[in-house]
Design an enzyme around this catalytic site. Structure first.
Site, PDB file in Angstrom:
ATOM      1  N   GLU A   1      -4.540  63.115  61.321  1.00 50.27           N
ATOM      2  CA  GLU A   1      -5.513  61.943  60.731  1.00 50.27           C
ATOM      3  C   GLU A   1      -4.939  60.667  61.155  1.00 50.27           C
ATOM      4  O   GLU A   1      -5.675  59.803  61.463  1.00 50.27           O
ATOM      5  CB  GLU A   1      -5.174  61.985  59.262  1.00 50.27           C
ATOM      6  CG  GLU A   1      -5.913  61.156  58.298  1.00 50.27           C
ATOM      7  CD  GLU A   1      -5.411  59.595  58.329  1.00 50.27           C
ATOM      8  OE1 GLU A   1      -6.110  58.704  57.931  1.00 50.27           O
ATOM      9  OE2 GLU A   1      -4.208  59.140  58.910  1.00 50.27           O
TER      10      GLU A   1
ATOM     11  N   ASP B   1       0.515  64.488  59.373  1.00 52.58           N
ATOM     12  CA  ASP B   1       1.428  63.721  60.580  1.00 52.58           C
ATOM     13  C   ASP B   1       1.697  62.304  59.906  1.00 52.58           C
ATOM     14  O   ASP B   1       0.984  61.776  59.150  1.00 52.58           O
ATOM     15  CB  ASP B   1       0.265  63.805  61.442  1.00 52.58           C
ATOM     16  CG  ASP B   1      -0.923  63.174  61.558  1.00 52.58           C
ATOM     17  OD1 ASP B   1      -1.343  63.161  60.225  1.00 52.58           O
ATOM     18  OD2 ASP B   1      -1.648  62.474  62.370  1.00 52.58           O
TER      19      ASP B   1
END
EC number: 3.5.1.14
Length: 424
Positions: free
Chosen positions: A163, A98
């Site tokens: 994350e 991400d």
């Protein structure tokens, strides 16, 4: 000329902007740019496309592929290169899929076009943080396999979600699952930061992120009166105590030249709420603080200090944690440690100057270390401005390509570490 105007002046059919393949471009760079164009941007990342992309590459390289759904819609993808002695502890190469949101009006180019300028700078969200590292891992293994290399230790590449929003539905859950235990991890690499100098920064530990909300209660009333013990007065005392501490740490960082940002406690007021009308003194207010605490700080004593600041502000003052990470594990950087010796020795052989620091923010490495495994944060980007989470994030293609060479050497060394005493 505004950034928006500049972006609008780009040629409509520029192949580097439209995503067409450039036959003169290094295939590794082309793959990197393809990955950058997958919009895994929070808060609605396109994880499905990213997983299919990684599966395709794993198949191309003849790697084992495992998918672990740690919670609905959150899949860990693991590509495995089996070692000749799979009973030895493995090497884990971790990266997250991400990326953080963008404010497109401030970008020179479309942040998801992976535009490459005439100097070879590739502009995209995730160019530094951290899709570059994902592809560098992959391309390093591609290179080693093409050379016919084999190593005793198994190498796993893990690609994890979320994350950028704390890893709570990603690595934090994964390390507690049996699928992680079966990876038999001995040593892990994860993300680091760029460095604008010739030096490469290496992170052996991280700060503990504490997010707290302070709530204050006070006497309400009409906005024309001098009411005693208002919530605002108490909040003023709280904020003053917190920000005075912030200033002391800021000055300590400035005055003690050997310190880095990772060595001091950072504290920022990030949200302030309260009140319903201009002429009504509110009965409640709240303030949110983002605090990052280095592993050298006594956490119990620090929390006692927070409690004392709130108590001194008056009655009706309390706080609650929205995040309280307390594991202060660090990874050894002693030359007697076989993992560090392999890592640092390889870097010396390549004439790389290393600078060891505590990571100033937080990455998924903290979950790996908390699970009992040594982990180093490292992104091979020197002579590069630090642009993670910033507008116009970019990475030069030559820096990217050199990183593949660096990882090829590091993987070779780490996967060849001789059996440890515990593995005998």
């Amino acid at each position: 000329m505004s950034c928006v105007q500049k972006a609008n002046m780009l040629p409509e059919k520029d192949p580097k902007r439209q995503g067409e393949k450039d036959p003169q471009e290094d295939p590794s760079v082309t793959l990197f740019r393809e990955y950058l164009r997958i919009k895994t941007v929070q808060p609605e990342p396109d994880y499905d496309t990213a997983v299919k992309f990684l599966e395709r590459i794993g198949s191309e390289l003849g790697l084992q592929c495992q998918k672990v759904e740690v919670c609905p819609g959150r899949v860990i993808t693991i590509l495995t290169w089996k070692g000749t002695n799979p009973h030895l502890r493995s090497i884990l190469l971790n990266s997250h899929t991400d990326v953080v949101p963008v404010f497109e009006e401030y970008w020179r180019y479309d942040p998801f076009s992976a535009f490459k300028d005439s100097e070879g700078n590739i502009y995209a969200r995730g160019a530094q943080d951290m899709k570059c590292v994902s592809i560098q891992y992959i391309e390093a293994i591609r290179k080693l396999k093409a050379e016919g290399r084999q190593f005793p230790r198994t190498v796993h590449m893990s690609f994890v979600p979320d994350e950028e929003i704390g890893g709570h539905k990603g690595m934090e859950m994964f390390v507690k699952r049996p699928e992680f235990a079966t990876l038999n991890v001995g040593f892990a690499l994860d993300e680091g930061l760029a460095n604008p100098t010739d030096t490469f920064t290496v992170f052996y530990g991280e700060k503990c992120p504490w997010w707290i909300k302070v709530k204050v209660e006070g006497n309400p009333g009409h906005g024309s009166r001098f009411i005693e013990n208002t919530a605002a007065e108490k909040m003023h005392r709280v904020i003053t105590s917190f920000l005075e501490f912030r200033e002391r740490e800021k000055q300590r960082l400035k005055s003690e030249k050997h310190l880095t940002l990772g060595d001091v406690t950072s504290l920022n007021l990030t949200m302030l709420n309260g009140g319903i009308s201009f002429n009504v003194v509110p009965s409640e207010m709240s303030a949110a603080f983002d605090i990052r605490i280095p592993p050298t700080v006594d956490l119990k004593a620090f929390e006692e200090q927070l409690t004392a600041w709130c108590r001194a502000a008056g009655e009706g003052v309390s706080y609650e944690f929205h995040q309280k990470y307390t594991d202060q594990s660090v990874t050894s950087t002693e030359e007697s440690d076989p993992w560090w010796k392999a890592f640092s020795g390889t870097c010396r052989d390549m004439n790389m100057k290393l600078q060891c620091e505590i990571f100033p923010a937080a990455t998924d490495s903290r979950y790996i270390r908390a699970a009992g495994h040594p982990a180093i944060g490292f992104s091979p980007m020197n002579r590069t401005p630090v642009l993670l989470h910033d507008h116009n994030e970019f990475l030069n293609e030559q820096v990217f390509l050199r990183g593949i060479e660096i990882y090829a050497h590091l993987i070779s060394a780490l996967a060849s570490v001789l059996p440890l005493q515990a593995e005998a």
